[in-house]
Design an enzyme around this catalytic site. Structure first.
Site, PDB file in Angstrom:
ATOM      1  CG  ASP A 196     -21.095  33.379 -36.046  1.00  0.00           C
ATOM      2  OD1 ASP A 196     -21.364  34.485 -36.551  1.00  0.00           O
ATOM      3  OD2 ASP A 196     -20.839  32.369 -36.723  1.00  0.00           O
ATOM      4  N   GLY A 250     -26.366  38.365 -37.322  1.00  0.00           N
ATOM      5  CA  GLY A 250     -26.873  38.807 -38.620  1.00  0.00           C
ATOM      6  C   GLY A 250     -28.010  37.906 -39.092  1.00  0.00           C
ATOM      7  NE  ARG A 251     -25.481  32.979 -39.632  1.00  0.00           N
ATOM      8  CZ  ARG A 251     -24.802  32.034 -39.002  1.00  0.00           C
ATOM      9  NH1 ARG A 251     -25.161  30.775 -39.119  1.00  0.00           N
ATOM     10  NH2 ARG A 251     -23.774  32.352 -38.245  1.00  0.00           N
ATOM     11  NE  ARG A 309     -24.564  41.875 -41.114  1.00  0.00           N
ATOM     12  CZ  ARG A 309     -24.328  40.581 -40.902  1.00  0.00           C
ATOM     13  NH1 ARG A 309     -25.087  39.666 -41.467  1.00  0.00           N
ATOM     14  NH2 ARG A 309     -23.328  40.199 -40.145  1.00  0.00           N
ATOM     15  CB  THR A 342      -7.866  42.080 -36.592  1.00  0.00           C
ATOM     16  OG1 THR A 342      -7.879  40.646 -36.708  1.00  0.00           O
ATOM     17  CG2 THR A 342      -7.128  42.446 -35.334  1.00  0.00           C
ATOM     18  CG  ASN A 353     -15.722  41.573 -36.972  1.00  0.00           C
ATOM     19  OD1 ASN A 353     -15.816  41.248 -35.790  1.00  0.00           O
ATOM     20  ND2 ASN A 353     -16.004  40.717 -37.939  1.00  0.00           N
ATOM     21  CD1 TRP A 354     -10.638  46.548 -38.013  1.00  0.00           C
ATOM     22  CD2 TRP A 354     -11.990  48.305 -37.742  1.00  0.00           C
ATOM     23  NE1 TRP A 354     -10.412  47.057 -36.753  1.00  0.00           N
ATOM     24  CE2 TRP A 354     -11.236  48.143 -36.558  1.00  0.00           C
ATOM     25  CE3 TRP A 354     -12.918  49.345 -37.801  1.00  0.00           C
ATOM     26  CZ2 TRP A 354     -11.368  48.965 -35.449  1.00  0.00           C
ATOM     27  CZ3 TRP A 354     -13.058  50.180 -36.698  1.00  0.00           C
ATOM     28  CH2 TRP A 354     -12.289  49.982 -35.540  1.00  0.00           C
ATOM     29  NE  ARG A 381     -18.238  30.393 -35.149  1.00  0.00           N
ATOM     30  CZ  ARG A 381     -17.413  31.004 -35.946  1.00  0.00           C
ATOM     31  NH1 ARG A 381     -16.145  30.710 -35.927  1.00  0.00           N
ATOM     32  NH2 ARG A 381     -17.846  31.942 -36.767  1.00  0.00           N
ATOM     33  CB  SER A 430     -13.331  32.830 -36.535  1.00  0.00           C
ATOM     34  OG  SER A 430     -14.222  32.069 -37.288  1.00  0.00           O
TER      35      SER A 430
END
Ligand code: FPP
Length: 255
Positions: free
Chosen positions: A36, A39-40, A49, A82, A84-85, A198, A206
């Site tokens: 994770d 993006g940041r 991203r 599942t 992330n789509w 994580r 998650s």
């Protein structure tokens, strides 16, 4: 980084990156990672991203090399859930492109790297090309057993449990034990994760490996995944080595 010479599981050497990873043989056998913060990481740099995911894919390759060097037998990464789509189309396409690139390299370097690759998740919604590459990687790498990389794609922990129940029912509902039910999971033939890492600052799992992480030690870090380097792995493993795993027992009384 120190020498690239192969290291026995948990063996310490002088050039061990100045790391504090203990000389005890307590290197986790199986590490799972929620990659994770891509993006940041990109946003901080004014980049799209997708650039964060590219850096995340590089971080994954580095992590796989380092885990192998430390003697971690299994590395499982959450590459696409599942859920992330729901992301923008170009971001999903970017991640698919990175997966293809990784699989192409894995197929090319398989003889040299000798890594067994497993994919956890339902590949049906992927392109024919990606699905074929996944299947080829899984099939061709079955002969290797030293280092294992498991890539979770279109993966969800609840979805996995429901599918396990369906497989069990399709098997004619044999007498059910935890062990037997676990064998219907995507990674039913491998040990459960010892350590779940994580990065990225969030403190939740998650929908990742809900069944398998029942007794995993959790390690959360604010470092974003693309920056989660060898030193960060050392810190995570060192933290793991200071935990007492009691598996519901009373333990040694040390903590
Ligand atoms: C989560 O970070 C990351 C993902 C959903 C994608 C992970 C994919 C890769 C690292 C690339 C492909 C993988 C392989 C195995 C080659 P985020 O985007 O949610 O980060 P944020 O919370 O900072 O927005």
């Amino acid at each position: 980084m120190g020498s690239d010479a192969p290291r026995l599981r948990g063996e310490q050497s002088e050039d061990f990156c100045g790391a504090k990873v203990s000389a005890s043989l307590n290197i986790p056998r199986h590490i799972a990672v929620i990659m994770d913060g891509n993006g940041r990481w990109a946003k901080k740099r004014g980049l799209p991203r997708t650039a964060g995911h590219t850096a995340g894919a590089d971080s994954f390759r580095r992590a796989a090399r380092y885990c192998r060097k430390l003697g971690v037998e299994y590395l499982t990464v959450y590459a696409f859930s599942t859920e992330n789509w729901k992301r923008p189309e170009d971001e999903v396409a970017g991640i698919m492109g990175l997966l293809e690139r990784y699989l192409r390299q894995a197929l090319r370097d398989m003889e040299k790297e000798k890594i067994r690759i497993r994919i956890f998740g339902d590949l049906a919604p992927f392109s024919d090309k990606l699905r074929t590459m996944c299947q080829e990687c899984v099939e061709r790498s079955k002969v290797y057993s030293g280092a294992n990389v498991n890539i979770c794609l279109n993966y969800g922990g609840r979805d996995e449990i429901v599918r396990a129940a369906q497989k069990w029912a399709a098997d004619g509902c044999p007498a059910l034990t935890e062990e037997r039910f676990g064998s219907y999971m995507w990674g039913g033939d491998i040990p459960d994760p010892d350590l779940l890492i994580r990065p990225g600052g969030e403190k939740r799992i998650s929908n990742f490996l809900l069944w398998e992480c029942a007794y995993a030690e959790m390690y959360f870090s604010d470092v974003l995944w693309p920056d989660f380097d060898e030193k960060q792995f050392d810190k995570a493993i060192e933290a793991y080595q200071h935990r007492e795993r009691r598996f519901g027992d009373v333990g040694s009384g040390l903590t």
